[in-house]
Design an enzyme around this catalytic site. Structure first.
Site, PDB file in Angstrom:
ATOM      1  N   GLU A  72       0.843  -1.202   0.000  1.00 14.41           N
ATOM      2  CA  GLU A  72       0.000   0.000   0.000  1.00 14.41           C
ATOM      3  C   GLU A  72       0.874   1.246   0.000  1.00 14.41           C
ATOM      4  O   GLU A  72       1.908   1.281   0.660  1.00 14.41           O
ATOM      5  CB  GLU A  72      -0.857  -0.038   1.273  1.00 14.41           C
ATOM      6  CG  GLU A  72      -2.233   0.566   1.132  1.00 14.41           C
ATOM      7  CD  GLU A  72      -3.056   0.435   2.416  1.00 14.41           C
ATOM      8  OE1 GLU A  72      -3.469  -0.674   2.767  1.00 14.41           O
ATOM      9  OE2 GLU A  72      -3.259   1.468   3.070  1.00 14.41           O
TER      10      GLU A  72
ATOM     11  N   ASP B 223       0.104   5.359   0.521  1.00 16.53           N
ATOM     12  CA  ASP B 223      -1.049   6.192   0.888  1.00 16.53           C
ATOM     13  C   ASP B 223      -0.762   7.652   1.179  1.00 16.53           C
ATOM     14  O   ASP B 223       0.208   7.972   1.882  1.00 16.53           O
ATOM     15  CB  ASP B 223      -1.662   5.739   2.228  1.00 16.53           C
ATOM     16  CG  ASP B 223      -1.962   4.298   2.333  1.00 16.53           C
ATOM     17  OD1 ASP B 223      -1.076   3.486   2.125  1.00 16.53           O
ATOM     18  OD2 ASP B 223      -3.124   3.970   2.661  1.00 16.53           O
TER      19      ASP B 223
ATOM     20  N   GLU C  24      -2.945  10.186   3.444  1.00 15.67           N
ATOM     21  CA  GLU C  24      -4.106  10.258   4.340  1.00 15.67           C
ATOM     22  C   GLU C  24      -4.129  11.643   4.970  1.00 15.67           C
ATOM     23  O   GLU C  24      -3.151  12.063   5.597  1.00 15.67           O
ATOM     24  CB  GLU C  24      -3.992   9.221   5.462  1.00 15.67           C
ATOM     25  CG  GLU C  24      -4.205   7.803   5.000  1.00 15.67           C
ATOM     26  CD  GLU C  24      -4.126   6.796   6.143  1.00 15.67           C
ATOM     27  OE1 GLU C  24      -4.698   5.709   5.985  1.00 15.67           O
ATOM     28  OE2 GLU C  24      -3.488   7.087   7.175  1.00 15.67           O
TER      29      GLU C  24
ATOM     30  N   GLN D  26      -0.578  12.504   6.415  1.00 10.21           N
ATOM     31  CA  GLN D  26       0.190  11.312   6.766  1.00 10.21           C
ATOM     32  C   GLN D  26       0.457  10.513   5.495  1.00 10.21           C
ATOM     33  O   GLN D  26      -0.456  10.289   4.700  1.00 10.21           O
ATOM     34  CB  GLN D  26      -0.606  10.478   7.769  1.00 10.21           C
ATOM     35  CG  GLN D  26      -0.056   9.088   7.996  1.00 10.21           C
ATOM     36  CD  GLN D  26      -0.593   8.433   9.257  1.00 10.21           C
ATOM     37  OE1 GLN D  26      -0.142   8.698  10.366  1.00 10.21           O
ATOM     38  NE2 GLN D  26      -1.582   7.568   9.091  1.00 10.21           N
ATOM     39  N   THR D  27       1.701  10.080   5.291  1.00  6.67           N
ATOM     40  CA  THR D  27       1.992   9.165   4.183  1.00  6.67           C
ATOM     41  C   THR D  27       2.416   7.828   4.770  1.00  6.67           C
ATOM     42  O   THR D  27       3.054   7.771   5.829  1.00  6.67           O
ATOM     43  CB  THR D  27       3.105   9.712   3.265  1.00  6.67           C
ATOM     44  OG1 THR D  27       4.247  10.036   4.049  1.00  6.67           O
ATOM     45  CG2 THR D  27       2.629  10.951   2.517  1.00  6.67           C
TER      46      THR D  27
ATOM     47  N   ARG E 233       5.563   2.672   8.621  1.00 12.07           N
ATOM     48  CA  ARG E 233       6.497   3.633   8.010  1.00 12.07           C
ATOM     49  C   ARG E 233       5.839   5.004   7.847  1.00 12.07           C
ATOM     50  O   ARG E 233       5.997   5.667   6.836  1.00 12.07           O
ATOM     51  CB  ARG E 233       6.943   3.135   6.646  1.00 12.07           C
ATOM     52  CG  ARG E 233       7.657   1.805   6.678  1.00 12.07           C
ATOM     53  CD  ARG E 233       8.294   1.482   5.336  1.00 12.07           C
ATOM     54  NE  ARG E 233       8.900   0.164   5.359  1.00 12.07           N
ATOM     55  CZ  ARG E 233       8.247  -0.959   5.112  1.00 12.07           C
ATOM     56  NH1 ARG E 233       6.964  -0.932   4.789  1.00 12.07           N
ATOM     57  NH2 ARG E 233       8.864  -2.126   5.171  1.00 12.07           N
ATOM     58  N   GLU E 234       5.094   5.406   8.862  1.00 10.81           N
ATOM     59  CA  GLU E 234       4.339   6.658   8.742  1.00 10.81           C
ATOM     60  C   GLU E 234       5.229   7.893   8.857  1.00 10.81           C
ATOM     61  O   GLU E 234       6.157   7.925   9.657  1.00 10.81           O
ATOM     62  CB  GLU E 234       3.267   6.746   9.839  1.00 10.81           C
ATOM     63  CG  GLU E 234       2.062   5.852   9.620  1.00 10.81           C
ATOM     64  CD  GLU E 234       2.298   4.401   9.999  1.00 10.81           C
ATOM     65  OE1 GLU E 234       3.352   4.108  10.625  1.00 10.81           O
ATOM     66  OE2 GLU E 234       1.455   3.554   9.655  1.00 10.81           O
TER      67      GLU E 234
ATOM     68  N   ASP F  69     -11.783   7.193  15.924  1.00 11.25           N
ATOM     69  CA  ASP F  69     -11.079   6.423  16.959  1.00 11.25           C
ATOM     70  C   ASP F  69      -9.569   6.632  16.959  1.00 11.25           C
ATOM     71  O   ASP F  69      -8.895   6.211  17.885  1.00 11.25           O
ATOM     72  CB  ASP F  69     -11.446   4.931  16.873  1.00 11.25           C
ATOM     73  CG  ASP F  69     -11.253   4.363  15.480  1.00 11.25           C
ATOM     74  OD1 ASP F  69     -11.201   5.149  14.514  1.00 11.25           O
ATOM     75  OD2 ASP F  69     -11.149   3.132  15.361  1.00 11.25           O
ATOM     76  N   TRP F  70      -9.009   7.300  15.931  1.00 13.79           N
ATOM     77  CA  TRP F  70      -7.547   7.521  15.942  1.00 13.79           C
ATOM     78  C   TRP F  70      -7.074   8.811  15.284  1.00 13.79           C
ATOM     79  O   TRP F  70      -5.994   9.308  15.592  1.00 13.79           O
ATOM     80  CB  TRP F  70      -6.831   6.340  15.277  1.00 13.79           C
ATOM     81  CG  TRP F  70      -7.119   6.246  13.803  1.00 13.79           C
ATOM     82  CD1 TRP F  70      -8.215   5.652  13.240  1.00 13.79           C
ATOM     83  CD2 TRP F  70      -6.355   6.785  12.724  1.00 13.79           C
ATOM     84  NE1 TRP F  70      -8.170   5.798  11.870  1.00 13.79           N
ATOM     85  CE2 TRP F  70      -7.041   6.480  11.526  1.00 13.79           C
ATOM     86  CE3 TRP F  70      -5.154   7.502  12.652  1.00 13.79           C
ATOM     87  CZ2 TRP F  70      -6.564   6.868  10.267  1.00 13.79           C
ATOM     88  CZ3 TRP F  70      -4.677   7.887  11.386  1.00 13.79           C
ATOM     89  CH2 TRP F  70      -5.385   7.561  10.216  1.00 13.79           C
TER      90      TRP F  70
ATOM     91  N   GLY G  80      -4.951  11.554  18.368  1.00 12.93           N
ATOM     92  CA  GLY G  80      -4.914  10.169  18.818  1.00 12.93           C
ATOM     93  C   GLY G  80      -6.281   9.596  19.152  1.00 12.93           C
ATOM     94  O   GLY G  80      -6.378   8.629  19.905  1.00 12.93           O
TER      95      GLY G  80
ATOM     96  N   ARG H 210      17.736   3.041  13.082  1.00  7.50           N
ATOM     97  CA  ARG H 210      17.237   3.671  11.861  1.00  7.50           C
ATOM     98  C   ARG H 210      16.994   2.643  10.768  1.00  7.50           C
ATOM     99  O   ARG H 210      17.901   1.888  10.422  1.00  7.50           O
ATOM    100  CB  ARG H 210      18.286   4.678  11.392  1.00  7.50           C
ATOM    101  CG  ARG H 210      17.731   5.968  10.908  1.00  7.50           C
ATOM    102  CD  ARG H 210      18.844   6.959  10.624  1.00  7.50           C
ATOM    103  NE  ARG H 210      18.471   7.841   9.538  1.00  7.50           N
ATOM    104  CZ  ARG H 210      17.569   8.818   9.640  1.00  7.50           C
ATOM    105  NH1 ARG H 210      16.987   9.034  10.811  1.00  7.50           N
ATOM    106  NH2 ARG H 210      17.269   9.553   8.625  1.00  7.50           N
TER     107      ARG H 210
HETATM  108  C1  LIG Z   1      -5.952  -2.830   1.041  1.00  9.11           C
HETATM  109  O1  LIG Z   1      -6.263  -4.143   0.636  1.00  9.11           O
HETATM  110  C2  LIG Z   1      -6.211  -5.105   1.663  1.00  9.11           C
HETATM  111  C3  LIG Z   1      -6.488  -6.445   1.039  1.00  9.11           C
HETATM  112  O2  LIG Z   1      -5.460  -6.772   0.154  1.00  9.11           O
HETATM  113  C4  LIG Z   1      -7.202  -4.771   2.760  1.00  9.11           C
HETATM  114  O3  LIG Z   1      -7.083  -5.691   3.813  1.00  9.11           O
HETATM  115  C5  LIG Z   1      -6.911  -3.377   3.259  1.00  9.11           C
HETATM  116  O4  LIG Z   1      -7.905  -2.994   4.187  1.00  9.11           O
HETATM  117  C6  LIG Z   1      -6.910  -2.377   2.120  1.00  9.11           C
HETATM  118  N1  LIG Z   1      -6.530  -1.089   2.657  1.00  9.11           N
HETATM  119  C7  LIG Z   1      -7.254  -0.030   2.466  1.00  9.11           C
HETATM  120  C8  LIG Z   1      -6.753   1.231   3.110  1.00  9.11           C
HETATM  121  O5  LIG Z   1      -8.248  -0.025   1.786  1.00  9.11           O
END
Ligand SMILES: *[C@@H]1O[C@H](CO)[C@@H](O)[C@H](O)[C@H]1NC(C)=O
Length: 282
Positions: A107, A109, A111, A124-125, A135-136, A198-199, A203, A278
């Site tokens: 993934e 992202d 966010e 957030q990446t 690795r946020e 919730d987060w 937090g 690191r």
């Molecule tokens: C990305 O896909 C996975 C399944 O491969 C799933 O479990 C996960 O929730 C998805 N993440 C997002 C942010 O949609």
């Protein structure tokens, strides 16, 4: 307009290229209504007449999201986003790649974590490879992301991942020796808005205030320039005797390193790299 014309011209060049190269597949997408499917939220995903803009909204019954119909193995992915104005605490707005066709979980992202007005959005990446995240990085932005659309981009190729905001790099992840890297499976592009009470904000201490609903984020002018995945059973890499420009990028230019340094110094809030041990990629 400018964008659209360069897009068209480019598509023509590509058709020529494809004629000669055969299996180099690339796309230039302009019409969001035909490029994506509604993922959830029904008519909370609102398309506009000019077909380049789509709004996503969140209320107490549901969030919403869309996914691109095609999946990709590497590419450069741009979209402009205007975030939820005023009090967006608890909401999470995203633009990300996810390996939903693969066996393990990768993934990449963006966010955007909502905030209590007049505090600022946190961007957030994240990078997951082979099911491993953690690795946020978190930054503030150098402009108000709720006033106008700004461009957010992911460049993902076999050797490097770069996140950009308005073409300024905010993060680079290099496939150095020994670094886990997402390069074995296709990814699909998504955009969503949902309740992360919730987060997401302080937090999880600050929840979403439904009196302010609906929370609306607006997406515009996407540009997706990637190697299209042809379906299961096909090879992981696009054939690229004549690699597209985004595949030839290995690192940042001197000027881009400078800009990244500026972002880290002025706007970085949290970085997983700042650990005693690191990580290799940092
Ligand atoms: C990305 O896909 C996975 C399944 O491969 C799933 O479990 C996960 O929730 C998805 N993440 C997002 C942010 O949609």
């Amino acid at each position: 307009m400018q964008n659209m014309f360069s897009c068209l011209r480019w598509t023509n060049e590509l058709m020529l290229l494809m004629f000669f190269v055969g299996s180099l597949i690339s796309v230039c997408l302009g019409d969001i209504r035909s490029d994506v499917n509604v993922l959830f939220g029904g008519d909370r995903v609102k398309f506009f007449k000019e077909r380049r803009r789509v709004d996503l909204s969140l209320d107490q019954y549901s969030g919403s999201g869309f996914e691109f119909k095609k999946s990709f193995i590497f590419g450069k992915f741009d979209i402009e986003i205007k975030l939820v104005p005023k009090n967006s605490a608890g909401s999470v707005t995203t633009f990300y790649l996810n390996s939903t066709h693969g066996t393990s979980h990768d993934e990449i992202d963006f966010e955007f974590l909502g905030h209590l007005h007049p505090l600022r959005y946190i961007l957030q990446t994240k990078i997951f490879t082979n099911g491993v995240g953690g690795r946020e990085q978190r930054i503030h932005l150098w402009f108000d992301p709720t006033k106008d659309h700004h461009k957010y981009s992911i460049l993902w190729n076999p050797q490097v991942i770069i996140f950009y905001v308005d073409d300024t790099p905010i993060r680079i992840y290099k496939r150095n020796r020994g670094v886990l890297y997402p390069n074995m499976q296709p990814m699909t592009l998504y955009a969503t808005i949902w309740d992360g009470s919730d987060w997401a904000t302080d937090g999880g201490k600050v929840k979403i205030d439904w009196k302010e609903a609906p929370f609306v984020a607006s997406y515009n002018s996407h540009n997706v320039d990637g190697c299209v995945w042809a379906g299961s059973g096909t090879k992981t890499y696009c054939n690229s005797k004549s690699p597209p420009w985004w595949k030839k990028i290995w690192t940042l230019s001197a000027d881009e390193w400078k800009k990244l340094g500026w972002v880290k110094k002025k706007f970085m809030i949290d970085d997983y790299c700042d650990k005693k041990k690191r990580p290799l990629e940092c």
